[in-house]
Design a protein around this motif. Structure first.
Motif, PDB file in Angstrom:
ATOM      1  N   ASP A 154      17.475   8.433  22.477  1.00 16.53           N
ATOM      2  CA  ASP A 154      17.940   9.815  22.369  1.00 16.53           C
ATOM      3  C   ASP A 154      18.483  10.308  23.703  1.00 16.53           C
ATOM      4  OD1 ASP A 154      18.385  12.457  21.885  1.00 16.53           O
ATOM      5  OD2 ASP A 154      16.370  12.915  21.159  1.00 16.53           O
ATOM      6  N   PRO A 155      19.806  10.416  23.851  1.00 15.89           N
ATOM      7  CA  PRO A 155      20.377  10.845  25.134  1.00 15.89           C
ATOM      8  C   PRO A 155      20.041  12.291  25.478  1.00 15.89           C
ATOM      9  CG  PRO A 155      22.083  10.773  23.452  1.00 15.89           C
ATOM     10  CD  PRO A 155      20.848  10.179  22.835  1.00 15.89           C
ATOM     11  N   ASN A 184      17.104   0.696  32.638  1.00 13.78           N
ATOM     12  CA  ASN A 184      18.381   0.099  33.002  1.00 13.78           C
ATOM     13  C   ASN A 184      19.168  -0.058  31.710  1.00 13.78           C
ATOM     14  OD1 ASN A 184      20.532  -1.427  33.987  1.00 13.78           O
ATOM     15  ND2 ASN A 184      19.346  -3.322  34.115  1.00 13.78           N
ATOM     16  N   PRO A 185      20.294   0.642  31.553  1.00 10.60           N
ATOM     17  CA  PRO A 185      21.134   1.265  32.578  1.00 10.60           C
ATOM     18  C   PRO A 185      20.953   2.763  32.758  1.00 10.60           C
ATOM     19  CG  PRO A 185      22.341   1.211  30.534  1.00 10.60           C
ATOM     20  CD  PRO A 185      21.001   0.588  30.240  1.00 10.60           C
ATOM     21  N   THR A 186      20.163   3.410  31.906  1.00  9.45           N
ATOM     22  CA  THR A 186      20.203   4.863  31.807  1.00  9.45           C
ATOM     23  C   THR A 186      19.468   5.597  32.922  1.00  9.45           C
ATOM     24  OG1 THR A 186      18.196   4.952  30.459  1.00  9.45           O
ATOM     25  CG2 THR A 186      20.306   4.671  29.298  1.00  9.45           C
ATOM     26  N   THR A 329      14.907   4.144  39.363  1.00 12.86           N
ATOM     27  CA  THR A 329      15.898   3.078  39.492  1.00 12.86           C
ATOM     28  C   THR A 329      16.904   3.413  40.594  1.00 12.86           C
ATOM     29  OG1 THR A 329      17.715   3.740  37.997  1.00 12.86           O
ATOM     30  CG2 THR A 329      15.788   2.726  36.987  1.00 12.86           C
ATOM     31  N   PHE A 330      17.768   2.451  40.915  1.00 15.80           N
ATOM     32  CA  PHE A 330      18.862   2.740  41.849  1.00 15.80           C
ATOM     33  C   PHE A 330      20.190   2.748  41.102  1.00 15.80           C
ATOM     34  CE2 PHE A 330      17.384  -1.696  42.875  1.00 15.80           C
ATOM     35  CZ  PHE A 330      18.291  -2.372  42.066  1.00 15.80           C
ATOM     36  N   PHE A 331      20.140   3.249  39.855  1.00 15.89           N
ATOM     37  CA  PHE A 331      21.343   3.381  39.039  1.00 15.89           C
ATOM     38  C   PHE A 331      21.658   4.857  38.775  1.00 15.89           C
ATOM     39  CE2 PHE A 331      19.593  -0.736  37.328  1.00 15.89           C
ATOM     40  CZ  PHE A 331      20.519  -1.555  37.971  1.00 15.89           C
ATOM     41  N   ILE A 332      22.928   5.115  38.560  1.00 17.83           N
ATOM     42  CA  ILE A 332      23.388   6.409  38.055  1.00 17.83           C
ATOM     43  C   ILE A 332      24.116   6.138  36.751  1.00 17.83           C
ATOM     44  CG2 ILE A 332      25.019   8.287  38.406  1.00 17.83           C
ATOM     45  CD1 ILE A 332      24.328   8.242  41.352  1.00 17.83           C
TER      46      ILE A 332
END
Length: 398
Positions: A154-155, A184-186, A329-332
């Motif tokens: 659910d975004p 990952n990836p969210t 995380t280190f993701f955007i």
């Protein structure tokens, strides 16, 4: 069937029908553009650029000099590492683990995830995989002869699973379910109640649960990612994968673990004992040193990632791109500008700015309309990427 006089195709149908790995496609494009003299900044792959802490390296050096450590490891990993994992879970999460039966050493968590699937499912059985999610879940299920069934996230609510969108028919043939938080990836983060719901659902449908906790220690602003094993009764049905790659910058060392349900761990160990002999002993001993540490090096790493994150979010907002500030995380994970697909946006970024980002479709059908940026590059290069991105304009961005 072999045909006399013709070339024999030795590749299995499972390999030939494996979907292409989008990351490798962008790496090929990168080589072509670099050959033409273009400077490419790669924000696609999530591999820490920060150094492995010195105290871990020193432990490795000392262990390497001991000839006793040049022998085979036991199949389930050396006792020092398994005890260190149990110590970490007790001190960090308050979870008790038996190092003999509830902890298994892995050659990185990616290997363990693939071996779990082989250990659990029969050909034709279903595995619920997060959508969007780490693509290795789907590829490993495919190689094992299983069926990947999307578990929608659910975004609008921290990407928690939407169990009611999985059909009863699919659930009846489902053996295993994957979760991944921080995601990952969210970059999604959750509280313990999300895991309570997951365990309740899994027990109701008699589905094993595997939680991929690779980014559990990469967090910001006081957030502490929970362990699924903190849920009472979770060890009856769940395992959790951990990695030292992201938290201690040890990607190339290939050291991780799986903890939890004894039967699932035993099944994985059977697969592993027939395919490998665990990790090099000095690496396991250095990993143990890391897990016994005070974790102060993590604070330094996370501070660096947060600084980079703030710069990148500022740049994206200047481009009128919608983005949420992550807690882990280190993701955007951000929305592509209106009027472009995920792949079109990623190609535009590469061809016009020389910056590689990952299109959301690399992570499943629900990734369309999004893209992922990795912050695991040197700060100076990230700033250069920011400067280039700010020069781009998108008519539909809002």
């Amino acid at each position: 069937m072999k045909q006399g006089g013709s070339r024999v195709d030795f590749t299995s149908e499972r390999i030939k029908t494996l979907p292409p790995y989008i990351f490798s496609q962008f790496q090929q494009k990168k080589k072509v553009l670099e050959a033409k003299g273009m400077d490419i900044i790669d924000l696609g792959i999530g591999a820490p650029d920060l150094p492995t802490p010195n105290f871990i390296i020193e432990e490795l050096k000392e262990a390497v000099l001991n000839p006793e450590n040049h022998r085979y490891s036991s199949y389930n990993g050396c006792v020092e590492f398994r005890e260190a994992v149990a110590h970490f879970y007790k001190t960090y999460y308050g979870v008790d683990l038996d190092p003999e039966t509830e902890v298994l050493t892995l050659i990185g968590s990616k290997e363990g995830i693939a071996n779990l699937i082989h250990a659990v499912i029969n050909p034709g059985e279903n595995v619920l995989v997060p959508d969007p999610g780490y693509p290795v879940y789907r590829s490993a299920v495919h190689i094992a002869g299983g069926n990947s069934v999307s578990l929608p996230l659910d975004p609008d609510n921290q990407y928690i699973p939407l169990y009611d969108q999985v059909s009863e028919k699919d659930l009846a043939n489902t053996k295993l379910m994957f979760l991944n938080y921080p995601g990952n990836p969210t970059a999604a983060t959750v509280e313990l109640d999300t895991f309570v719901e997951a365990i309740t659902f899994a027990k109701q449908h008699q589905i094993a649960v595997a939680h991929d906790s690779a980014y559990n220690l990469v967090t910001f602003d006081g957030y502490k990612a929970p362990s699924i094993l903190q849920v009472p009764g979770s060890k009856e049905i769940a395992v959790e994968f951990g990695s030292l790659s992201k938290s201690f910058n040890m990607t190339g060392w290939r050291i991780g673990y799986v903890v939890g349900n004894k039967d699932l761990i035993k099944a994985i160990s059977v697969v592993k004992s027939n395919t490998d002999t665990s990790q090099f002993l000095p690496i396991q001993k250095a990993g143990a040193k890391a897990l016994y540490s005070d974790l102060s090096t993590l604070e330094e790493n996370n501070s660096t990632y947060k600084e980079r994150m703030e710069k990148m979010i500022e740049a994206l907002q200047a481009m009128n791109i919608r983005v949420e500030r992550p807690r882990g995380t280190f993701f955007i994970w951000a929305k592509v500008p209106d009027g472009l697909s995920s792949m079109e946006f990623a190609e535009k970024m590469l061809e016009e700015a020389g910056v590689i980002i990952t299109p959301g479709t690399a992570f499943g059908p629900a990734g369309e309309g999004y893209f992922r940026i990795s912050l695991s590059v040197q700060t100076e290069r990230l700033q250069e990427a920011v400067n280039r991105m700010k020069q781009l304009h998108f008519e539909g961005a809002k």
